[in-house]
Motif scaffolding. Structure first.
Motif, PDB file in Angstrom:
ATOM      1  N   MET A 178       0.858  -1.340  -0.133  1.00  0.00           N
ATOM      2  CA  MET A 178      -0.125  -0.065   0.153  1.00  0.00           C
ATOM      3  C   MET A 178       0.965   1.225   0.031  1.00  0.00           C
ATOM      4  SD  MET A 178      -2.905  -1.034   2.702  1.00  0.00           S
ATOM      5  CE  MET A 178      -4.006  -2.390   2.326  1.00  0.00           C
ATOM      6  N   PHE A 188       2.492   1.780  -3.527  1.00  0.00           N
ATOM      7  CA  PHE A 188       1.388   2.248  -4.442  1.00  0.00           C
ATOM      8  C   PHE A 188       1.196   3.897  -4.144  1.00  0.00           C
ATOM      9  CE2 PHE A 188      -3.001   2.962  -5.282  1.00  0.00           C
ATOM     10  CZ  PHE A 188      -2.894   2.641  -6.797  1.00  0.00           C
ATOM     11  N   GLY A 189       1.296   3.999  -2.693  1.00  0.00           N
ATOM     12  CA  GLY A 189       0.828   5.284  -2.329  1.00  0.00           C
ATOM     13  C   GLY A 189       1.868   6.290  -3.039  1.00  0.00           C
ATOM     14  N   CYS A 245       1.661   6.490  -6.767  1.00  0.00           N
ATOM     15  CA  CYS A 245       0.548   7.620  -6.918  1.00  0.00           C
ATOM     16  C   CYS A 245       0.905   8.961  -6.715  1.00  0.00           C
ATOM     17  CB  CYS A 245      -0.599   7.351  -6.329  1.00  0.00           C
ATOM     18  SG  CYS A 245      -1.414   5.889  -7.034  1.00  0.00           S
ATOM     19  N   ILE A 285      -5.142   5.858   1.627  1.00  0.00           N
ATOM     20  CA  ILE A 285      -4.306   4.649   1.968  1.00  0.00           C
ATOM     21  C   ILE A 285      -4.416   4.413   3.376  1.00  0.00           C
ATOM     22  CG2 ILE A 285      -1.975   4.368   2.145  1.00  0.00           C
ATOM     23  CD1 ILE A 285      -1.672   5.564  -0.662  1.00  0.00           C
ATOM     24  N   GLY A 312      -6.876   5.648  -3.365  1.00  0.00           N
ATOM     25  CA  GLY A 312      -5.910   5.415  -2.274  1.00  0.00           C
ATOM     26  C   GLY A 312      -6.342   4.306  -1.484  1.00  0.00           C
ATOM     27  N   SER A 356      -5.566   0.868  -2.829  1.00  0.00           N
ATOM     28  CA  SER A 356      -4.415   0.276  -2.721  1.00  0.00           C
ATOM     29  C   SER A 356      -4.576  -1.205  -2.049  1.00  0.00           C
ATOM     30  CB  SER A 356      -3.570   1.222  -1.829  1.00  0.00           C
ATOM     31  OG  SER A 356      -4.034   1.241  -0.731  1.00  0.00           O
ATOM     32  N   VAL A 386      -4.526  -3.329  -5.241  1.00  0.00           N
ATOM     33  CA  VAL A 386      -2.979  -3.426  -5.968  1.00  0.00           C
ATOM     34  C   VAL A 386      -2.389  -4.185  -5.052  1.00  0.00           C
ATOM     35  CG1 VAL A 386      -1.395  -1.849  -6.843  1.00  0.00           C
ATOM     36  CG2 VAL A 386      -3.970  -1.382  -7.096  1.00  0.00           C
ATOM     37  N   THR A 387      -2.378  -4.139  -3.935  1.00  0.00           N
ATOM     38  CA  THR A 387      -1.290  -4.879  -2.863  1.00  0.00           C
ATOM     39  C   THR A 387      -1.568  -6.449  -3.231  1.00  0.00           C
ATOM     40  OG1 THR A 387      -1.739  -3.229  -1.024  1.00  0.00           O
ATOM     41  CG2 THR A 387      -0.901  -5.428  -0.585  1.00  0.00           C
TER      42      THR A 387
END
Length: 160
Positions: free
Chosen positions: A19, A22-23, A26, A48, A108, A111, A114-115
């Protein structure tokens, strides 16, 4: 620090690392395409943080559900409904107040999804950091006729 990380739940650790990764991606991309970078950053990191809290709640719900197999479905459903209501309430409040950008908060919060795709990378990272390797799967033992022996429910003590 590494000892502290080793004591934490490995799955949550890998999820939260994904996370954050990914944050950061982004945040870097958003720095080039947004006009109001402060509001973008606030919205993204709130989403997030909300995903991190949701993942902790999900893990605790799973732990509680596995304690009493007779209540598993009820506990899992209750946890899911509670998270769904929390997400709906937060997004309604954000949309009505306009304090954050709901689309970026949603980005967010996603995420968490996406994780799942980043998990092989974070898993390898922590294996290297902790100097660990994954166990090699072993075949099931075979009986005299060459067929695999299956483990029965009685041996594992699962409910019917």
């Amino acid at each position: 620090m590494i000892q502290f990380l080793k004591k934490t739940d490995r799955t949550l650790l890998e999820m939260h690392t994904g996370m954050l990764l990914f944050g950061l991606i982004c945040q870097i991309v958003g720095a080039f395409i947004t006009r109001n970078q402060v509001r973008y950053a606030e919205s993204l990191w709130f989403g997030i943080l909300f995903a991190v809290v949701g993942s902790i709640h999900m893990a605790r719900t799973l732990d509680r559900a596995l304690i009493d197999p007779s209540r598993t479905a009820k506990v899992l459903t209750g946890g899911y409904v509670l998270r769904y209501i929390a997400v709906a309430a937060i997004f309604i409040a954000i949309s009505l107040t306009g304090v954050l950008n709901p689309l970026i908060v949603f980005l967010g919060y996603m995420s968490m999804k996406v994780t799942a795709y980043l998990q092989p990378l974070t898993h390898k990272f922590y294996n290297r950091l902790f100097h660990e390797t994954d166990p090699v799967p072993q075949p099931l033992p075979e009986d005299e006729e060459g067929e695999r022996e299956d483990i029965s429910r009685e041996e594992v003590s699962l409910p019917d």
